[in-house]
Enzyme design. Sequence first.
Site, PDB file in Angstrom:
ATOM      1  N   CYS A  91     -10.476 -14.371 127.923  1.00 16.48           N
ATOM      2  CA  CYS A  91     -11.722 -14.824 127.328  1.00 16.48           C
ATOM      3  C   CYS A  91     -12.330 -15.879 128.247  1.00 16.48           C
ATOM      4  O   CYS A  91     -11.681 -16.352 129.168  1.00 16.48           O
ATOM      5  CB  CYS A  91     -11.449 -15.440 125.972  1.00 16.48           C
ATOM      6  SG  CYS A  91     -10.343 -14.464 124.964  1.00 16.48           S
ATOM      7  N   ARG A 106     -15.546 -11.942 131.738  1.00 19.63           N
ATOM      8  CA  ARG A 106     -14.154 -12.238 131.363  1.00 19.63           C
ATOM      9  C   ARG A 106     -13.772 -11.651 130.011  1.00 19.63           C
ATOM     10  O   ARG A 106     -12.605 -11.588 129.668  1.00 19.63           O
ATOM     11  CB  ARG A 106     -13.972 -13.760 131.306  1.00 19.63           C
ATOM     12  CG  ARG A 106     -13.840 -14.342 132.682  1.00 19.63           C
ATOM     13  CD  ARG A 106     -13.431 -15.784 132.590  1.00 19.63           C
ATOM     14  NE  ARG A 106     -12.705 -16.127 133.793  1.00 19.63           N
ATOM     15  CZ  ARG A 106     -11.402 -16.238 133.857  1.00 19.63           C
ATOM     16  NH1 ARG A 106     -10.657 -16.012 132.806  1.00 19.63           N
ATOM     17  NH2 ARG A 106     -10.829 -16.566 134.986  1.00 19.63           N
ATOM     18  N   TRP A 125     -12.146 -11.578 124.402  1.00 18.93           N
ATOM     19  CA  TRP A 125     -11.505 -10.277 124.644  1.00 18.93           C
ATOM     20  C   TRP A 125     -10.383 -10.235 123.629  1.00 18.93           C
ATOM     21  O   TRP A 125      -9.403 -10.965 123.740  1.00 18.93           O
ATOM     22  CB  TRP A 125     -10.983 -10.218 126.079  1.00 18.93           C
ATOM     23  CG  TRP A 125     -10.463  -8.867 126.468  1.00 18.93           C
ATOM     24  CD1 TRP A 125     -11.198  -7.843 126.990  1.00 18.93           C
ATOM     25  CD2 TRP A 125      -9.114  -8.395 126.384  1.00 18.93           C
ATOM     26  NE1 TRP A 125     -10.389  -6.764 127.216  1.00 18.93           N
ATOM     27  CE2 TRP A 125      -9.106  -7.066 126.853  1.00 18.93           C
ATOM     28  CE3 TRP A 125      -7.914  -8.945 125.947  1.00 18.93           C
ATOM     29  CZ2 TRP A 125      -7.954  -6.290 126.911  1.00 18.93           C
ATOM     30  CZ3 TRP A 125      -6.755  -8.170 125.996  1.00 18.93           C
ATOM     31  CH2 TRP A 125      -6.795  -6.862 126.477  1.00 18.93           C
ATOM     32  N   ASN A 147      -8.281 -19.510 124.754  1.00 18.10           N
ATOM     33  CA  ASN A 147      -7.996 -18.361 125.615  1.00 18.10           C
ATOM     34  C   ASN A 147      -6.474 -18.310 125.740  1.00 18.10           C
ATOM     35  O   ASN A 147      -5.856 -19.306 126.060  1.00 18.10           O
ATOM     36  CB  ASN A 147      -8.657 -18.617 126.983  1.00 18.10           C
ATOM     37  CG  ASN A 147      -8.443 -17.476 127.948  1.00 18.10           C
ATOM     38  OD1 ASN A 147      -7.925 -16.422 127.575  1.00 18.10           O
ATOM     39  ND2 ASN A 147      -8.857 -17.679 129.188  1.00 18.10           N
ATOM     40  N   GLY A 148      -5.862 -17.159 125.472  1.00 15.62           N
ATOM     41  CA  GLY A 148      -4.401 -17.064 125.568  1.00 15.62           C
ATOM     42  C   GLY A 148      -3.824 -16.481 124.284  1.00 15.62           C
ATOM     43  O   GLY A 148      -4.549 -15.944 123.449  1.00 15.62           O
ATOM     44  N   HIS A 190       2.779  20.096 144.568  1.00 16.20           N
ATOM     45  CA  HIS A 190       3.946  19.910 143.698  1.00 16.20           C
ATOM     46  C   HIS A 190       3.553  19.622 142.256  1.00 16.20           C
ATOM     47  O   HIS A 190       4.339  19.037 141.521  1.00 16.20           O
ATOM     48  CB  HIS A 190       4.829  18.788 144.253  1.00 16.20           C
ATOM     49  CG  HIS A 190       5.291  19.074 145.641  1.00 16.20           C
ATOM     50  ND1 HIS A 190       6.335  19.928 145.915  1.00 16.20           N
ATOM     51  CD2 HIS A 190       4.804  18.676 146.843  1.00 16.20           C
ATOM     52  CE1 HIS A 190       6.492  20.013 147.232  1.00 16.20           C
ATOM     53  NE2 HIS A 190       5.567  19.257 147.815  1.00 16.20           N
ATOM     54  N   LYS A 203     -12.319  -9.037 133.446  1.00 12.67           N
ATOM     55  CA  LYS A 203     -12.156  -9.256 134.883  1.00 12.67           C
ATOM     56  C   LYS A 203     -10.776  -9.778 135.248  1.00 12.67           C
ATOM     57  O   LYS A 203     -10.156  -9.304 136.182  1.00 12.67           O
ATOM     58  CB  LYS A 203     -13.245 -10.211 135.373  1.00 12.67           C
ATOM     59  CG  LYS A 203     -13.192 -10.502 136.864  1.00 12.67           C
ATOM     60  CD  LYS A 203     -13.523  -9.276 137.680  1.00 12.67           C
ATOM     61  CE  LYS A 203     -13.499  -9.537 139.166  1.00 12.67           C
ATOM     62  NZ  LYS A 203     -13.432  -8.270 139.925  1.00 12.67           N
TER      63      LYS A 203
HETATM   64  O1  M6R Z   1      -7.457 -10.803 139.873  1.00 14.77           O
HETATM   65  P1  M6R Z   1      -6.435  -9.797 140.301  1.00 14.77           P
HETATM   66  O2  M6R Z   1      -6.676  -9.288 141.689  1.00 14.77           O
HETATM   67  O3  M6R Z   1      -5.026 -10.250 140.123  1.00 14.77           O
HETATM   68  O4  M6R Z   1      -6.646  -8.568 139.324  1.00 14.77           O
HETATM   69  C1  M6R Z   1      -5.784  -7.468 139.343  1.00 14.77           C
HETATM   70  C2  M6R Z   1      -6.327  -6.326 138.541  1.00 14.77           C
HETATM   71  O5  M6R Z   1      -6.483  -6.687 137.197  1.00 14.77           O
HETATM   72  C3  M6R Z   1      -7.665  -5.837 139.080  1.00 14.77           C
HETATM   73  O6  M6R Z   1      -7.592  -5.473 140.415  1.00 14.77           O
HETATM   74  C4  M6R Z   1      -8.165  -4.623 138.254  1.00 14.77           C
HETATM   75  O7  M6R Z   1      -7.344  -3.523 138.451  1.00 14.77           O
HETATM   76  C5  M6R Z   1      -9.619  -4.315 138.632  1.00 14.77           C
HETATM   77  N1  M6R Z   1     -10.403  -4.144 137.447  1.00 14.77           N
HETATM   78  C6  M6R Z   1      -9.760  -3.076 139.443  1.00 14.77           C
HETATM   79  O8  M6R Z   1     -11.068  -2.806 139.805  1.00 14.77           O
END
Ligand code: M6R
Length: 616
Positions: A2, A27, A74, A100-101, A512, A611
């Site tokens: 969030c 977020r 979220w 948040n959490g 495969h 995000k």
């Molecule tokens: O902030 P981070 O790079 O650790 O995030 C990792 C993933 O959550 C992030 O790459 C996610 O898969 C993206 N939405 C992909 O586009």
Amino acid sequence: MCGIVGYVGKQKASAILLEGLKRLEYRGYDSAGLAVEHDHKFEIAKKVGRVEILAKLAAQQRLSGTTGISHTRWATHGGVTDANAHPHVSSDGRFAIVHNGVIENYVGMRKFLIGKGYTFASETDTEALVNLIAYHYQKESARPDTSRFLESVRKTLHHVEGTYGIAVLCTDQPGEIVAARKGSPLILGVGDGEYILASDVAALISRTQNVVYLKDGEIVHITPKNFSITTLDLTDVSPVIDRVAWTVEDADLGRFAHFMEKEIFEQPAALENAMRGRFSEDQSSANFGGLNLTPADFRQIDRFQFCACGTAWHACLVAEHLIERFARVPVEVDYSSEFRYRNAPLYSNTLFFVISQSGETIDTLAALREARRKGYKVMAICNVVGSTIAREADGGIYQHAGPEIGVASTKAFTSQILIAAMFALYVARMRDMSFSDGVQYVQALKQAPDLVRKALEQAPRIKEIAKRYARHRDFLFLGRLSLFPLALEGALKLKEISYIHAEGYPAAEMKHGPIALISETCPTVFFAPKGEIFNKVVSSVQQIKARKGKTIVIATEGCEFPPGLADEIITIPDCHEAVLPIVAAVPVQLLSYYIAAELGRDVDKPRNLAKSVTVE
Ligand code: M6R
């Protein structure tokens, strides 16, 4: 996952909170809400849906207070309803909280509080927290007013199991916010006669670039005149004020329709920033100021372990290929979430790397902590300066890609690959790579921004292809060697923003199993770069064609692709092996972006996603 924004100052809080929330919406976007304190009462607006809906509601309510807290949600505990939207208010009406959490022991807290007469209006874990603050406030009645608010939050947090970033208001203490973090980011912006609290710098850079990054276990008490930070066990903390390098323009959409589109086109600049000042004086190797390891330390290392999630995990797979290929050092790659729990046996002279754009992904943070707990040094490749992962790592490399706001990671991905390619060079030059090969490699990397510019010129053609293919429900992405992770990435990009089912495979694995999917309705995207496996890829395309599958081939310039074999050919510039995965990313990013846009999807805020994933 969030977003949190808080404000203490002289301006109308609601306008500032809403502006911050808009910048944080990536977020979490299930619901949004805010509380401002006015005349010892809370004015509250909260609603399911996007921040614009909240803004309309707030405008009707004419909120006038100059201190407030706000949130984009979220959902974790409790469905997406107005009642579950934050802020939550204690049943005595004295405290409002945004959180948040996840409070893992909230069921016990709730039971205890109901027994004490507190009532609940939502299904959230957060409401237990705010009522427990109210409970401790009652118990602290002998304390002077100046410390009672802070102490009741501190006492409450001692009972919490789980993670939190919180901001709390109290009707008895107008103009004050108490905020704390454990596992969820919180940053205090120190402005001109005002303070802005946020879970992400994007929310505060329009008002100040001076920030204090709170650490886990710290509590900040903000008043109109100053702020003080202490730890949960009452130790005073001297705040360090950092300056954020990002500007508000970096976080604006500009001429683009979506942040994802903007960020795809920002890649040449992001690559330039990742390389700046990072080549050795003789231009035959790379330099990294933040690794905190000497060349002698590196000589002791005979294995690397990488951990990450999602797109960053794909960048790790490319890193594995490049480091093993050029430096001839074995590399293991694990999902952060798997590494954390599977207790894999580890070699002693291993150097750990985590890759995370946000630097806040909880699984990656947990993997970092697990590796450090076992006594390993952990390096972090992160984009967000001051993020938790960046701060907890023993050393690392910042990406300097600028803010990435679209949920789908694009410029962060290619900049992570470029850093991996530079790191492969650095290690290779300490081992068997010659000076002249090093010089050639550096020259090749320096061309990456221009090659990506050239690949971007294909955008209009890719847009046309996207229009023709947008209505297909399944896609296959196939690639080999360093482009196998790109096949995975292409499939992930398409799924997450267009909701089309897609799978990525190493091209030869197609026979495969996945070949069973092939029909006129399931197109295949092939990576067919020049080189030793080119003819093998052509054979795979032929096998698809023989089964009436449509093929979109991404080939390097100058490839002699059999005429008429592919339904669509997208060309990318021919380039060095270390740069190829960067350049090859562009067409799959554009293809998924244009397909999602064609389908009218909410590209920057795809359903169910956020995000940065700060819950397990
Ligand atoms: O902030 P981070 O790079 O650790 O995030 C990792 C993933 O959550 C992030 O790459 C996610 O898969 C993206 N939405 C992909 O586009």
